[in-house]
Write an enzyme that holds these catalytic residues in place. Structure first.
Site, PDB file in Angstrom:
ATOM      1  N   PRO A 113       0.832  -1.205   0.000  1.00  0.00           N
ATOM      2  CA  PRO A 113       0.000   0.000   0.000  1.00  0.00           C
ATOM      3  C   PRO A 113       0.871   1.262   0.000  1.00  0.00           C
ATOM      4  O   PRO A 113       1.902   1.301   0.668  1.00  0.00           O
ATOM      5  CB  PRO A 113      -0.829  -0.119   1.286  1.00  0.00           C
ATOM      6  N   ALA A 118       1.510   4.368   3.361  1.00  0.00           N
ATOM      7  CA  ALA A 118       0.928   3.627   4.476  1.00  0.00           C
ATOM      8  C   ALA A 118       1.955   3.353   5.560  1.00  0.00           C
ATOM      9  O   ALA A 118       1.703   2.617   6.495  1.00  0.00           O
ATOM     10  CB  ALA A 118       0.339   2.327   3.964  1.00  0.00           C
ATOM     11  N   GLY A 119       3.157   3.930   5.432  1.00  0.00           N
ATOM     12  CA  GLY A 119       4.206   3.682   6.426  1.00  0.00           C
ATOM     13  C   GLY A 119       4.844   2.321   6.248  1.00  0.00           C
ATOM     14  O   GLY A 119       5.468   1.797   7.168  1.00  0.00           O
ATOM     15  N   GLY A 151       6.944   1.544   3.511  1.00  0.00           N
ATOM     16  CA  GLY A 151       8.158   1.579   2.692  1.00  0.00           C
ATOM     17  C   GLY A 151       7.927   1.366   1.204  1.00  0.00           C
ATOM     18  O   GLY A 151       8.835   0.905   0.496  1.00  0.00           O
ATOM     19  N   SER A 152       6.740   1.715   0.709  1.00  0.00           N
ATOM     20  CA  SER A 152       6.460   1.453  -0.714  1.00  0.00           C
ATOM     21  C   SER A 152       7.455   2.177  -1.618  1.00  0.00           C
ATOM     22  O   SER A 152       7.905   1.618  -2.625  1.00  0.00           O
ATOM     23  CB  SER A 152       5.029   1.868  -1.067  1.00  0.00           C
ATOM     24  N   ASP A 192      14.451   2.835   6.204  1.00  0.00           N
ATOM     25  CA  ASP A 192      13.593   2.150   5.228  1.00  0.00           C
ATOM     26  C   ASP A 192      14.427   1.490   4.138  1.00  0.00           C
ATOM     27  O   ASP A 192      14.301   0.297   3.867  1.00  0.00           O
ATOM     28  CB  ASP A 192      12.627   3.144   4.560  1.00  0.00           C
TER      29      ASP A 192
HETATM   30  O1  PMV Z   1       6.452   6.363   7.109  1.00  0.00           O
HETATM   31  P1  PMV Z   1       7.702   5.646   6.737  1.00  0.00           P
HETATM   32  O2  PMV Z   1       7.531   4.202   6.463  1.00  0.00           O
HETATM   33  O3  PMV Z   1       8.467   6.339   5.637  1.00  0.00           O
HETATM   34  O4  PMV Z   1       8.671   5.673   8.042  1.00  0.00           O
HETATM   35  C1  PMV Z   1       9.171   6.881   8.520  1.00  0.00           C
HETATM   36  C2  PMV Z   1      10.036   6.631   9.724  1.00  0.00           C
HETATM   37  C3  PMV Z   1      10.531   7.901  10.405  1.00  0.00           C
HETATM   38  O5  PMV Z   1      11.345   7.483  11.501  1.00  0.00           O
HETATM   39  C4  PMV Z   1       9.374   8.716  10.931  1.00  0.00           C
HETATM   40  C5  PMV Z   1      11.353   8.766   9.477  1.00  0.00           C
HETATM   41  C6  PMV Z   1      12.689   8.181   9.110  1.00  0.00           C
HETATM   42  O6  PMV Z   1      13.262   8.670   8.125  1.00  0.00           O
HETATM   43  O7  PMV Z   1      13.203   7.281   9.801  1.00  0.00           O
END
Ligand code: PMV
Length: 316
Positions: free
Chosen positions: A101, A104-105, A107-108, A152
């Protein structure tokens, strides 16, 4: 020149998001059942040098030269050719697809970058080593949000659970026993660029308020690593809850995420927290596998638009 395909997994951050941007450790794991895929096929009948790019998930269908020079796909294709000293690339068709997705947090973006860098460098006859794949994927992450920690691209490139600290050597690890997580989507897009920016502004204004929170998150990550190694699920769950309370204090949770987290805990999850940038996107709940149906139903009842089961299993 044969057709080439490369794929890369999704990821979740188990512990330590946001604080990791400020030099504290974090723990992330790959989620292999969701993947980005890049396929490159020679197009011998196309005009010389034609590189046609299709990425249906973002409604992209264009020639390479039609993309903005700042477009991540264009940067990847040009940088890799440059690094390999290839001036003229063969006519081809690049297709990017994904089951991860978007926003969505999970890592797409980093997964798409890693898959594309690998497929393209292999297609050009010189597959890049992981270190270079990771470095270029990190450059691209900077386009998506200004100050990425690099977690990521690293977990996705190496496809192993990692204990990550900015600027330090990559440490992979294996959990001491299998861990079952439910990953539930709040239905709101993750607002990583925004939440990272808000935290930075807050920290610049009131470092005395933010730094102790980052420190506490860092201490949770250190404890979590030990408990993951021991396979102590009760303690891992408790640490997830403690990490979530600190993320909420940083202001990166959301009403939707909080509702999911509460419902998971009430239905018997051992711990629950948001994962990634927050503001929306996904949360994770640690469960005893026998509670899967109950917690999953509770999450759906609390508004999750999708619930996925992920088993993090020690490898070899
Ligand atoms: O939302 P994502 O999956 O890109 O994760 C971001 C993670 C953070 O710690 C908020 C930012 C980062 O660069 O580590």
């Amino acid at each position: 020149m044969p057709a080439l395909t490369a794929t890369a997994p999704a990821k979740i951050i188990l512990f330590g998001e946001h604080a990791v941007v400020y030099g504290h450790p974090a723990i992330a794991v790959p989620i292999n059942q969701l993947r980005a895929r890049a396929s490159i096929t020679p197009a011998p009948r196309a005009a010389s040098g034609s590189v046609r790019i299709q990425a249906p998930a973002v409604a992209l269908d264009a020639e390479l030269h039609e993309l903005e020079t700042t477009h991540p796909i264009r940067i990847i294709l040009e940088r890799v050719a440059e690094q390999l000293s290839i001036g003229h690339v063969p006519a081809c068709h690049v297709r990017l697809t994904t089951t991860i997705p978007i926003a969505a947090g999970m890592g797409s973006g980093a997964a798409a970058s890693v898959a594309l860098i690998r497929a393209w460098s292999s297609f050009l006859g010189q597959p890049l080593p992981d270190r270079q794949v990771n470095e270029l994927a990190y450059e691209i992450e900077k386009i998506y949000h200004g100050t990425p920690s690099g977690i990521d691209n690293t977990v996705i490139t190496y496809n192993q659970p990692i204990y990550y600290r900015r600027g330090q050597a990559i440490q992979t690890f294996q959990p001491g026993s299998p861990i079952t997580l439910l990953i539930a989507d709040s239905g709101q897009p993750a607002r990583t660029a925004e939440t990272v920016g808000q935290v930075r502004q807050g920290w610049q204004r009131q470092p005395e308020l933010y730094e102790p929170i980052f420190e506490e998150i860092g201490a949770i990550v250190v404890a979590a690593r030990e408990q993951l190694g021991k396979g102590n699920l009760t303690e891992i769950g408790r640490l997830m809850d403690a990490n979530q309370a600190l993320l909420a204090r940083l202001g990166v949770s959301s009403a939707g995420l909080e509702a999911l987290i509460l419902s998971a805990r009430q239905a018997g999850a051992l711990g629950a927290k948001l994962t990634g940038g927050g503001g929306g996107g996904n949360m994770i709940a640690l469960i005893d596998p026998q509670d899967r149906e109950r917690v999953s139903a509770a999450l759906t009842g609390a508004g999750a638009t999708g619930v996925l089961v992920a088993d993090i299993v020690p490898q070899g």
